[in-house]
Design a protein around this motif. Structure first.
Motif, PDB file in Angstrom:
ATOM      1  N   LYS A 168       0.886  -1.176   0.185  1.00 48.72           N
ATOM      2  CA  LYS A 168       0.004  -0.034  -0.001  1.00 48.72           C
ATOM      3  C   LYS A 168       0.914   1.173   0.016  1.00 48.72           C
ATOM      4  O   LYS A 168       0.699   2.067  -0.805  1.00 48.72           O
ATOM      5  N   ARG A 169       1.934   1.136   0.865  1.00 46.90           N
ATOM      6  CA  ARG A 169       2.726   2.377   0.763  1.00 46.90           C
ATOM      7  C   ARG A 169       3.401   2.586  -0.333  1.00 46.90           C
ATOM      8  O   ARG A 169       3.761   3.806  -0.912  1.00 46.90           O
ATOM      9  N   GLU A 170       4.019   1.320  -0.963  1.00 55.09           N
ATOM     10  CA  GLU A 170       4.692   1.571  -2.118  1.00 55.09           C
ATOM     11  C   GLU A 170       3.848   2.038  -3.391  1.00 55.09           C
ATOM     12  O   GLU A 170       4.026   2.935  -4.300  1.00 55.09           O
ATOM     13  N   LEU A 171       2.331   1.658  -3.165  1.00 51.11           N
ATOM     14  CA  LEU A 171       1.384   2.165  -4.493  1.00 51.11           C
ATOM     15  C   LEU A 171       1.156   3.570  -4.005  1.00 51.11           C
ATOM     16  O   LEU A 171       1.406   4.302  -5.261  1.00 51.11           O
ATOM     17  N   GLU A 172       1.027   4.202  -2.951  1.00 64.12           N
ATOM     18  CA  GLU A 172       0.859   5.641  -2.793  1.00 64.12           C
ATOM     19  C   GLU A 172       2.057   6.075  -2.965  1.00 64.12           C
ATOM     20  O   GLU A 172       1.758   7.498  -3.824  1.00 64.12           O
ATOM     21  N   ARG A 173       3.259   5.754  -2.697  1.00 72.69           N
ATOM     22  CA  ARG A 173       4.515   6.552  -3.346  1.00 72.69           C
ATOM     23  C   ARG A 173       4.491   6.731  -4.590  1.00 72.69           C
ATOM     24  O   ARG A 173       4.632   7.762  -5.319  1.00 72.69           O
TER      25      ARG A 173
END
Length: 177
Positions: free
Chosen positions: A165-170
């Protein structure tokens, strides 16, 4: 077969009852058939049986009989496979209706991440097969680092999902700039 036509493995015109009995024994011996075996079984002269065999084409008639038995057997097998397929389809429908009823009663918030992941995987697999596509994977599902996702605990899956999720948001925020 036309009415009045005699199959080659049945009693032929001009064939005596004794000659046909000897042929029937020969025919029914199957792959181990021989005139010698018939002579022993019926206590008849091998020379007499050899003469009947040539006169009434025993080898050709037994071969035709074998082919007919194979044809009948293959037809029975095909019918059995159809019966099994019908039975399995009915069983699958019954199981599906029970599964759908159970799925409808599930509360999504009560499912673990691994449960949700498994439901999605199974549903996608069923959908792909229903339209004739090949299964997505044949071995254990692995992430991009080669880790076996199925072997992860719920806590590890949550951590992995948060990381993704964090990678996608980044990536999304980088694309918006």
């Amino acid at each position: 077969m036309a009415e009045g036509t005699v199959e080659s493995w049945e009693r032929q015109g001009g064939e005596s009852a004794q000659a046909f009995e000897a042929f029937a024994v020969y025919r029914d011996l199957g792959p181990a058939r021989s005139i010698t075996a018939v002579a022993r079984q019926l206590d008849k002269s091998r020379a007499l049986l050899g003469r009947w065999s040539r006169q009434f084409a025993w080898v050709m008639r037994a071969t035709a009989y074998d082919r007919e038995q194979d044809r009948l057997f293959l037809g029975e097998q095909a019918q059995t496979r159809r019966d099994i397929a019908r039975r399995h389809a009915k069983l699958a429908q019954a199981v599906q209706s029970k599964a759908v009823a159970r799925l409808q009663a599930l509360e999504p918030r009560e499912l673990s991440p691994s449960d949700l992941l498994r439901y999605i995987q199974v549903a996608a697999e069923i959908e792909r097969r229903a339209v004739g596509d090949a299964p997505l994977s044949v071995g254990p599902e692995r992430d991009e680092h080669g880790a076996d996702v199925a072997a992860l605990s719920d806590e590890e899956r949550r951590a992995r999902m948060n990381q993704l999720k964090r990678e996608l948001e980044r990536r999304l925020s980088e694309g918006a700039q």
